[in-house]
Design an enzyme around this catalytic site. Structure first.
Site, PDB file in Angstrom:
ATOM      1  N   LYS A 249       0.854  -1.192   0.000  1.00 21.70           N
ATOM      2  CA  LYS A 249       0.000   0.000   0.000  1.00 21.70           C
ATOM      3  C   LYS A 249       0.886   1.236   0.000  1.00 21.70           C
ATOM      4  O   LYS A 249       1.672   1.450   0.915  1.00 21.70           O
ATOM      5  CB  LYS A 249      -0.903   0.001   1.237  1.00 21.70           C
ATOM      6  CG  LYS A 249      -1.615   1.342   1.512  1.00 21.70           C
ATOM      7  CD  LYS A 249      -2.513   1.283   2.758  1.00 21.70           C
ATOM      8  CE  LYS A 249      -3.080   2.653   3.122  1.00 21.70           C
ATOM      9  NZ  LYS A 249      -3.919   2.640   4.332  1.00 21.70           N
ATOM     10  N   ASP A 254      -2.607  10.231   3.535  1.00 21.67           N
ATOM     11  CA  ASP A 254      -4.002   9.821   3.722  1.00 21.67           C
ATOM     12  C   ASP A 254      -4.731  10.846   4.582  1.00 21.67           C
ATOM     13  O   ASP A 254      -4.684  10.799   5.801  1.00 21.67           O
ATOM     14  CB  ASP A 254      -4.026   8.431   4.395  1.00 21.67           C
ATOM     15  CG  ASP A 254      -5.448   7.931   4.618  1.00 21.67           C
ATOM     16  OD1 ASP A 254      -6.397   8.532   4.049  1.00 21.67           O
ATOM     17  OD2 ASP A 254      -5.610   6.937   5.361  1.00 21.67           O
ATOM     18  N   LYS A 261     -10.136  12.934   8.014  1.00 19.80           N
ATOM     19  CA  LYS A 261      -9.639  12.571   9.347  1.00 19.80           C
ATOM     20  C   LYS A 261      -9.593  13.812  10.236  1.00 19.80           C
ATOM     21  O   LYS A 261      -9.462  14.929   9.733  1.00 19.80           O
ATOM     22  CB  LYS A 261      -8.198  12.028   9.228  1.00 19.80           C
ATOM     23  CG  LYS A 261      -8.089  10.614   8.692  1.00 19.80           C
ATOM     24  CD  LYS A 261      -6.622  10.181   8.652  1.00 19.80           C
ATOM     25  CE  LYS A 261      -6.465   8.780   8.098  1.00 19.80           C
ATOM     26  NZ  LYS A 261      -7.109   7.736   8.895  1.00 19.80           N
ATOM     27  N   ASP A 272       1.705   6.470   5.503  1.00 18.61           N
ATOM     28  CA  ASP A 272       0.700   5.519   5.025  1.00 18.61           C
ATOM     29  C   ASP A 272       1.138   4.789   3.740  1.00 18.61           C
ATOM     30  O   ASP A 272       0.399   3.995   3.183  1.00 18.61           O
ATOM     31  CB  ASP A 272      -0.632   6.246   4.802  1.00 18.61           C
ATOM     32  CG  ASP A 272      -1.826   5.327   5.034  1.00 18.61           C
ATOM     33  OD1 ASP A 272      -1.662   4.310   5.726  1.00 18.61           O
ATOM     34  OD2 ASP A 272      -2.906   5.641   4.503  1.00 18.61           O
ATOM     35  N   ASP A 331     -12.058   6.994   3.801  1.00 23.16           N
ATOM     36  CA  ASP A 331     -10.843   6.799   4.604  1.00 23.16           C
ATOM     37  C   ASP A 331     -10.428   5.319   4.664  1.00 23.16           C
ATOM     38  O   ASP A 331      -9.335   5.000   5.114  1.00 23.16           O
ATOM     39  CB  ASP A 331     -11.068   7.354   6.018  1.00 23.16           C
ATOM     40  CG  ASP A 331      -9.763   7.548   6.772  1.00 23.16           C
ATOM     41  OD1 ASP A 331      -8.695   7.493   6.130  1.00 23.16           O
ATOM     42  OD2 ASP A 331      -9.810   7.751   7.999  1.00 23.16           O
ATOM     43  N   GLU A 333      -9.302   3.494   2.407  1.00 24.54           N
ATOM     44  CA  GLU A 333      -8.821   3.562   1.028  1.00 24.54           C
ATOM     45  C   GLU A 333      -7.733   2.538   0.695  1.00 24.54           C
ATOM     46  O   GLU A 333      -7.574   2.151  -0.456  1.00 24.54           O
ATOM     47  CB  GLU A 333      -8.309   4.979   0.713  1.00 24.54           C
ATOM     48  CG  GLU A 333      -6.861   5.266   1.109  1.00 24.54           C
ATOM     49  CD  GLU A 333      -6.575   5.152   2.599  1.00 24.54           C
ATOM     50  OE1 GLU A 333      -7.530   5.202   3.400  1.00 24.54           O
ATOM     51  OE2 GLU A 333      -5.399   4.989   2.985  1.00 24.54           O
ATOM     52  N   ARG A 335      -7.456  -0.599   1.290  1.00 21.93           N
ATOM     53  CA  ARG A 335      -7.979  -1.860   0.745  1.00 21.93           C
ATOM     54  C   ARG A 335      -8.403  -1.696  -0.717  1.00 21.93           C
ATOM     55  O   ARG A 335      -8.395  -2.650  -1.489  1.00 21.93           O
ATOM     56  CB  ARG A 335      -9.141  -2.362   1.623  1.00 21.93           C
ATOM     57  CG  ARG A 335     -10.330  -1.460   1.687  1.00 21.93           C
ATOM     58  CD  ARG A 335     -11.252  -1.742   2.876  1.00 21.93           C
ATOM     59  NE  ARG A 335     -10.682  -1.266   4.137  1.00 21.93           N
ATOM     60  CZ  ARG A 335     -11.246  -1.411   5.325  1.00 21.93           C
ATOM     61  NH1 ARG A 335     -12.425  -2.020   5.432  1.00 21.93           N
ATOM     62  NH2 ARG A 335     -10.683  -0.946   6.411  1.00 21.93           N
TER      63      ARG A 335
HETATM   64  N1  BES Z   1      -4.113   4.631   7.030  1.00 18.68           N
HETATM   65  C1  BES Z   1      -5.204   4.331   7.870  1.00 18.68           C
HETATM   66  C2  BES Z   1      -4.850   3.324   8.962  1.00 18.68           C
HETATM   67  C3  BES Z   1      -3.839   3.774   9.986  1.00 18.68           C
HETATM   68  C4  BES Z   1      -4.250   4.290  11.188  1.00 18.68           C
HETATM   69  C5  BES Z   1      -2.493   3.597   9.761  1.00 18.68           C
HETATM   70  C6  BES Z   1      -3.310   4.673  12.134  1.00 18.68           C
HETATM   71  C7  BES Z   1      -1.559   3.974  10.692  1.00 18.68           C
HETATM   72  C8  BES Z   1      -1.974   4.508  11.884  1.00 18.68           C
HETATM   73  C9  BES Z   1      -6.346   3.739   7.052  1.00 18.68           C
HETATM   74  O1  BES Z   1      -6.432   4.148   5.734  1.00 18.68           O
HETATM   75  C10 BES Z   1      -7.595   4.185   7.718  1.00 18.68           C
HETATM   76  O2  BES Z   1      -7.853   5.337   7.734  1.00 18.68           O
HETATM   77  N2  BES Z   1      -8.315   3.224   8.271  1.00 18.68           N
HETATM   78  C11 BES Z   1      -9.499   3.496   8.980  1.00 18.68           C
HETATM   79  C12 BES Z   1     -10.500   2.479   8.518  1.00 18.68           C
HETATM   80  C13 BES Z   1     -11.897   2.802   8.875  1.00 18.68           C
HETATM   81  C14 BES Z   1     -12.391   4.010   8.134  1.00 18.68           C
HETATM   82  C15 BES Z   1     -12.712   1.587   8.520  1.00 18.68           C
HETATM   83  C16 BES Z   1      -9.234   3.353  10.467  1.00 18.68           C
HETATM   84  O3  BES Z   1      -8.432   2.509  10.851  1.00 18.68           O
HETATM   85  O4  BES Z   1      -9.813   4.102  11.235  1.00 18.68           O
HETATM   86 ZN    ZN Z   2      -4.619   4.764   4.861  1.00 16.87          ZN
HETATM   87 ZN    ZN Z   3      -7.558   5.967   5.480  1.00 20.41          ZN
END
Ligand code: BES
Ligand code: ZN
Ligand code: ZN
Length: 484
Positions: A249, A254, A261, A272, A331, A333, A335
């Site tokens: 990824k 992000d 966010k 990210d 968010d 994204e 996946r």
């Molecule tokens: N890049 C984030 C995940 C992340 C969080 C990486 C903290 C490193 C540290 C990912 O894209 C994301 O935002 N995931 C969300 C998913 C949710 C919207 C289902 C999350 O983990 O809150």
């Molecule tokens: Zn992300």
């Molecule tokens: Zn995200």
């Protein structure tokens, strides 16, 4: 900070240097007598009584310019114990003024094979600093001369160096801020890896559109930067046997997109793209050490931004596989980027297995903190290989469940699936379950959620804080132990 290591084909100590000698757990220094002066030996013998022998590294000031440093090795120590000792050595002496050291490798005889190699490897890994944007850089140089017969073989020296360079390359990429390492710049840098012997293919937006990679493209469409899929091939076997595939990824920043966010800690999302950076660092190290393996790295590079052209919650997009996805949260994204990258990798390269790496979910940090990456896999053999490799190099993984019963949480009324479940919990598993739907031909596959591992606020055993490079050593070990 620079560490310069020189290997000398002699057992004669260098008089101007501090001397480093290995000793057993109980600091029985009798066997060291032949390596130092009689006066030094009696000086150390006397002083040793006053020292705390629980410490693993003890140093004696012979005079204002010279130290004798004893490093104690316990029985049955592992390679990672020795790496940690090297890192500890670095931490203890990084500020010391007179920084020329002579390591007598003969004193490590009878302990773990390649002891000195692991010691120096740990020391080097710990010494990494990202100072590109500091006006005042740490100009210190530590010079190490290794004498004696127990030094690493030339082949091992090359291997250690390749892994260090791969890890540092990953750390460099992860440390770069979002304004510098955006997808356009990232793709450009990857193109330069041709010089290491990798075959690089860059798919830009036009090509991706043609291929139908709409879940990947949807994530990047709010950005003024391009979106890319980059493949990196290493053909170490010089034949057509199936490659091992690694997918990463690469979300260069992000913001969350329209599902924005919160401001606090959003700056962390510059890392990210760590999954992709691990794939890149791994491919670089395989090329540098001329690994006898066929491997391919595939990374999806995008920037997730809000904007007039950004993807909306509720949008439905068709993936490269043909399956449709309803975007409930922009968010989630990572996946979407991986979905297309995974199907493409499986179809194009027909690999023996696929391992993907991604800072995919915050939920994995809730589960495993910064000790283990989450491992999700459809294959027990590959899982166990990863678990063992992880234990070995102290880049640990913990297997988490996949199960068809989770599928109902991501089934959508309007499309084949949705990209997030607001109810039902198990956020890291549902993300992995989502990814699994894009492995079409049952290829052995493992997903590593490295959200808690890629970046360290406080520093770890083999890093001094910041980008860790977690995964490069793990995957090198996986390959070395099982596929070379
Ligand atoms: N890049 C984030 C995940 C992340 C969080 C990486 C903290 C490193 C540290 C990912 O894209 C994301 O935002 N995931 C969300 C998913 C949710 C919207 C289902 C999350 O983990 O809150
Ligand atoms: Zn992300
Ligand atoms: Zn995200």
């Amino acid at each position: 900070m620079s560490i310069v290591i020189n290997y000398k084909n002699t057992s004669k100590k260098i008089n101007s240097s501090n001397i480093v000698l290995f000793v057993d757990e109980k600091f029985n220094i009798f066997s060291l007598k032949k390596y130092i002066l009689n006066s030094e030996f009696s000086f150390i013998s006397d002083l040793l009584k006053t020292k705390d022998l629980k410490k693993k590294i003890i140093n004696f000031d012979i005079n204002s310019k010279k130290k004798i440093i004893l490093v104690s090795l316990k029985k049955n120590l592992t390679s990672s114990d020795v790496e940690n000792l090297g890192a500890k050595f670095y931490d203890e002496f990084k500020e010391t003024k007179h920084s020329e050291y002579c390591i007598n490798s003969d004193t490590a005889k009878g302990y773990l094979t390649n002891c000195v190699g692991y010691f120096l490897h740990g020391l080097k890994l710990k010494s990494y600093l990202f100072e590109k944007y500091k006006s005042k850089k740490n100009k210190k140089k530590i010079s190490i001369i290794v004498i004696g017969k127990q030094k690493p073989s030339l082949k091992d020296q090359i291997k250690f160096k390749a892994i260090e360079e791969g890890t540092f390359y990953t750390r460099d990429l992860v440390s770069e801020p979002g304004n510098i390492l955006h997808p356009d710049e990232y793709a450009k840098r990857l193109s330069s890896l041709k010089k290491d012997g990798l075959k690089i293919n860059i798919y830009d937006e036009k090509k991706l559109k043609k291929l139908g990679m709409n879940t990947l493209l949807g994530v990047g469409q709010g950005s003024i930067r391009g979106s890319y899929l980059v493949t990196m091939e290493w053909n170490g076997l010089k034949d057509k046997s199936k490659p091992l595939a690694f997918v990463g990824k690469g979300v260069c920043f992000d913001t969350g997109g329209i599902s924005l966010k919160p401001a606090k800690f959003m700056e962390d999302m510059t890392y990210d793209m760590a999954g992709s950076a691990v794939v890149v660092g791994l491919m670089k190290s395989l090329a540098l050490r001329k690994a006898k393996v066929n491997a391919v790295g595939v990374v999806g590079l995008v920037e997730n931004m809000p904007g007039g052209n950004a993807q909306r919650p509720g949008d439905i997009v068709k993936s490269y596989s043909g399956k449709t996805v309803e975007i409930l949260n922009t968010d989630a994204e990572g996946r979407l980027v991986l979905a297309d990258a995974l199907t493409y990798t499986e179809e194009k390269f027909k690999p023996k297995f696929i391992v993907d790496l991604a800072t995919l979910t915050g939920a994995i940090i809730v589960s495993l903190g910064s000790e283990y990456a989450g491992l999700f896999s459809n294959d027990d053999k590959l899982s166990n290989q990863l678990i063992n490799a992880g234990e070995n190099v102290e880049e640990k993984v913990w297997r988490m469940p996949l199960n068809k019963n989770f599928d109902k949480l991501i089934d959508s009324k309007n499309a084949d699936m949705q990209n997030i479940n607001y109810v039902g919990g198990a956020g890291s598993t549902t993300a992995a379950q989502f990814l699994q739907r894009f492995i079409i031909k049952k290829t052995p596959w493992a997903h590593l959620d490295i959200a808690g591992m890629a970046f360290s606020k406080y520093g770890g055993a083999l890093n001094s804080g910041g980008a860790t490079g977690y995964g490069v050593r793990l995957l090198n070990k996986l390959i070395e132990d099982n596929y070379e």
